[in-house]
Scaffold this active site. Structure first.
Site, PDB file in Angstrom:
ATOM      1  N   LYS A 137      56.121  35.832 -13.242  1.00 57.70           N
ATOM      2  CA  LYS A 137      55.422  36.903 -13.961  1.00 57.70           C
ATOM      3  C   LYS A 137      56.140  37.225 -15.262  1.00 57.70           C
ATOM      4  O   LYS A 137      55.511  37.460 -16.290  1.00 57.70           O
ATOM      5  CB  LYS A 137      55.332  38.184 -13.114  1.00 57.70           C
ATOM      6  CG  LYS A 137      54.609  38.016 -11.809  1.00 57.70           C
ATOM      7  CD  LYS A 137      53.119  37.908 -11.974  1.00 57.70           C
ATOM      8  CE  LYS A 137      52.476  37.738 -10.626  1.00 57.70           C
ATOM      9  NZ  LYS A 137      51.134  37.244 -10.625  1.00 57.70           N
ATOM     10  N   LYS A 179      44.356  21.890  -4.694  1.00 54.88           N
ATOM     11  CA  LYS A 179      43.528  22.654  -3.759  1.00 54.88           C
ATOM     12  C   LYS A 179      42.498  23.530  -4.473  1.00 54.88           C
ATOM     13  O   LYS A 179      42.652  23.863  -5.649  1.00 54.88           O
ATOM     14  CB  LYS A 179      44.416  23.508  -2.862  1.00 54.88           C
ATOM     15  CG  LYS A 179      45.186  24.602  -3.564  1.00 54.88           C
ATOM     16  CD  LYS A 179      45.789  25.579  -2.563  1.00 54.88           C
ATOM     17  CE  LYS A 179      45.996  26.922  -3.233  1.00 54.88           C
ATOM     18  NZ  LYS A 179      46.060  28.059  -2.356  1.00 54.88           N
ATOM     19  N   LYS A 212      40.953  29.927  -6.920  1.00 60.56           N
ATOM     20  CA  LYS A 212      40.199  30.621  -7.962  1.00 60.56           C
ATOM     21  C   LYS A 212      40.968  30.677  -9.274  1.00 60.56           C
ATOM     22  O   LYS A 212      40.376  30.891 -10.326  1.00 60.56           O
ATOM     23  CB  LYS A 212      39.737  32.003  -7.504  1.00 60.56           C
ATOM     24  CG  LYS A 212      40.825  32.931  -7.039  1.00 60.56           C
ATOM     25  CD  LYS A 212      40.200  34.215  -6.511  1.00 60.56           C
ATOM     26  CE  LYS A 212      41.128  34.983  -5.603  1.00 60.56           C
ATOM     27  NZ  LYS A 212      41.313  34.363  -4.289  1.00 60.56           N
TER      28      LYS A 212
HETATM   29  P1  ADP Z   1      43.525  31.385  -4.364  1.00 56.73           P
HETATM   30  O1  ADP Z   1      44.408  30.157  -4.318  1.00 56.73           O
HETATM   31  O2  ADP Z   1      42.119  31.041  -4.642  1.00 56.73           O
HETATM   32  O3  ADP Z   1      44.077  32.461  -5.283  1.00 56.73           O
HETATM   33  P2  ADP Z   1      44.625  32.996  -2.297  1.00 56.73           P
HETATM   34  O4  ADP Z   1      45.989  32.596  -2.731  1.00 56.73           O
HETATM   35  O5  ADP Z   1      44.172  34.385  -2.537  1.00 56.73           O
HETATM   36  O6  ADP Z   1      43.554  31.973  -2.909  1.00 56.73           O
HETATM   37  O7  ADP Z   1      44.484  32.639  -0.754  1.00 56.73           O
HETATM   38  C1  ADP Z   1      44.188  33.506   0.296  1.00 56.73           C
HETATM   39  C2  ADP Z   1      44.319  32.735   1.589  1.00 56.73           C
HETATM   40  O8  ADP Z   1      43.457  31.584   1.603  1.00 56.73           O
HETATM   41  C3  ADP Z   1      45.723  32.176   1.836  1.00 56.73           C
HETATM   42  O9  ADP Z   1      46.008  32.325   3.216  1.00 56.73           O
HETATM   43  C4  ADP Z   1      45.631  30.723   1.484  1.00 56.73           C
HETATM   44  O10 ADP Z   1      46.538  29.939   2.229  1.00 56.73           O
HETATM   45  C5  ADP Z   1      44.192  30.389   1.839  1.00 56.73           C
HETATM   46  N1  ADP Z   1      43.701  29.351   0.922  1.00 56.73           N
HETATM   47  C6  ADP Z   1      43.394  29.517  -0.376  1.00 56.73           C
HETATM   48  N2  ADP Z   1      42.946  28.374  -0.937  1.00 56.73           N
HETATM   49  C7  ADP Z   1      42.993  27.441   0.044  1.00 56.73           C
HETATM   50  C8  ADP Z   1      42.645  26.051   0.109  1.00 56.73           C
HETATM   51  N3  ADP Z   1      42.167  25.402  -0.951  1.00 56.73           N
HETATM   52  N4  ADP Z   1      42.820  25.400   1.279  1.00 56.73           N
HETATM   53  C9  ADP Z   1      43.292  26.051   2.367  1.00 56.73           C
HETATM   54  N5  ADP Z   1      43.619  27.350   2.382  1.00 56.73           N
HETATM   55  C10 ADP Z   1      43.482  28.058   1.236  1.00 56.73           C
END
Ligand code: ADP
Ligand code: TRP
Length: 333
Positions: free
Chosen positions: A113, A196, A199
């Site tokens: 950050k 992966k 968002k």
């Molecule tokens: P993002 O990567 O979209 O910001 P978050 O970090 O908010 O998503 O993820 C929230 C939850 O969803 C976490 O437990 C994370 O491990 C799971 N998660 C997010 N993206 C994936 C993915 N592509 N495959 C598997 N699990 C995911």
């Protein structure tokens, strides 16, 4: 089976996508019937980025609606909004008294950050791991279902809990550890050839649970592929492999095999392949999208869910906080 106390929070940053659903929420749905689970929407945490009040409320509401649509059951788990529990900031404040600048400044997410948003390096960011520790240890959790990126925060939760126990000579907090539910960690790939589905890589990379069939078709038609195989039996590019992986999930093995064979024989037409994948994606997500719409329209239900969650989580938090207050020396007159 041994019942564990499990805590997991999610920052309210908008809609859930297929990765969140298959990587996290489907596991929560199973866990809630096997363990003592606390699932919350981490709206205090999101204040570090100064969201506008209307967005904040809408995002919290959206996650709540989508969690319910995915099958979280407010009777089986404690499903609550973090800011409904003032006990959490109270414990956070106590823990902050024994959290040191040096150790907080060394946390990788904080250093990121500082690098990426030098104009908003606030104290809340610095103490983010302390708030997260409070979230977890306030329920005396032993397990936290999070990915690798949260490992350092979990280690700090153990440090702060142990330190509190040691300083006040009371065994209040057990050590929380990361929890891999099931055999392996699923990783849902994105649409744009990279790693992966996330968002943070933009809306074109993710399929949200609420995306309309038209939008799903459009996103898949734009999904990254390559120029196609020009030799028999070559390995697909990462981008195409990602789409195969998605197909395995939403279409099943048989159809995947069909397209893999076409690929091996250099006969695959990506246009047809992506259209077929899009239709299966639409079928896979339609029941969830409909459920989301149904719950979204039921304001009374949401009100009840939030109230039940608050009561359940407060009961557990109050017990722990009482022990902490006594340990510290806050005594009733
Ligand atoms: P993002 O990567 O979209 O910001 P978050 O970090 O908010 O998503 O993820 C929230 C939850 O969803 C976490 O437990 C994370 O491990 C799971 N998660 C997010 N993206 C994936 C993915 N592509 N495959 C598997 N699990 C995911
Ligand atoms: N820091 C977590 C994330 O960014 C969200 C979170 C906040 C959390 N408090 C938590 C996760 C407690 C598990 C337990 O994804």
């Amino acid at each position: 089976m041994n019942k564990e106390i499990i805590v997991s929070g999610i920052r309210p940053t908008g809609n859930l996508h297929l990765g969140n659903y298959l990587g996290a929420v489907t596991n929560f749905v199973k866990m809630q019937y096997e363990h003592n689970c606390f699932f919350f929407i981490a709206d205090y945490h999101s204040l570090t980025t100064h969201p506008n009040p209307k967005d904040l409320h809408n995002n919290v509401r959206q996650v709540l609606v989508e969690y319910l649509a995915c099958g979280l059951n407010p009777e089986a788990c404690a499903l609550y909004i973090q800011s409904d529990l003032p006990q959490i900031p109270e414990l956070y404040m106590m823990l902050n008294m024994h959290a040191y600048m040096g150790e907080l400044e060394r946390v990788a997410s904080f250093k990121d950050k500082v690098r990426n948003q030098p104009n908003n390096v606030n104290a809340g960011l610095l103490t983010y791991p302390v708030l997260m520790a409070a979230d977890i240890i306030i329920h005396k959790a032993s397990k936290v279902p999070v990915g690798k990126d949260q490992e350092q925060h979990l280690e700090m939760a153990r440090t702060f809990g142990n330190r509190f126990n040691r300083i006040y000579e009371k065994e209040i907090f057990p050590e929380p550890f990361a929890f891999n539910y099931g055999k392996e960690l699923v990783k849902i790939p994105g649409l744009q050839g990279g790693g992966k589905m996330s968002k943070s890589d933009g809306d074109g990379n993710v399929i949200n649970l609420i995306d309309s069939p038209e939008l799903i078709r459009k996103k898949l038609s734009r999904a990254v592929t390559d120029t196609g195989p020009n030799e028999m039996n070559t390995k697909p590019s990462d981008a195409v492999q990602n789409l195969f992986d998605l197909m395995k999930i939403v279409s099943g093995e048989d159809k995947l095999l069909h397209y893999q064979n076409l690929y091996s024989n250099c006969a695959i037409r990506y246009g047809d392949f992506k259209k077929d994948l899009a239709e299966d994606m639409v079928s896979f997500l339609t029941p969830i999208r409909e459920k989301i719409a149904e719950i979204d329209a039921n304001h009374q239900l949401l009100k009840q869910v939030v109230q039940i969650g608050k009561e359940k989580a407060s009961e557990s938090a109050n017990k722990t906080l009482k022990e902490c207050r006594e340990a510290i020396g806050f005594k009733p007159f």
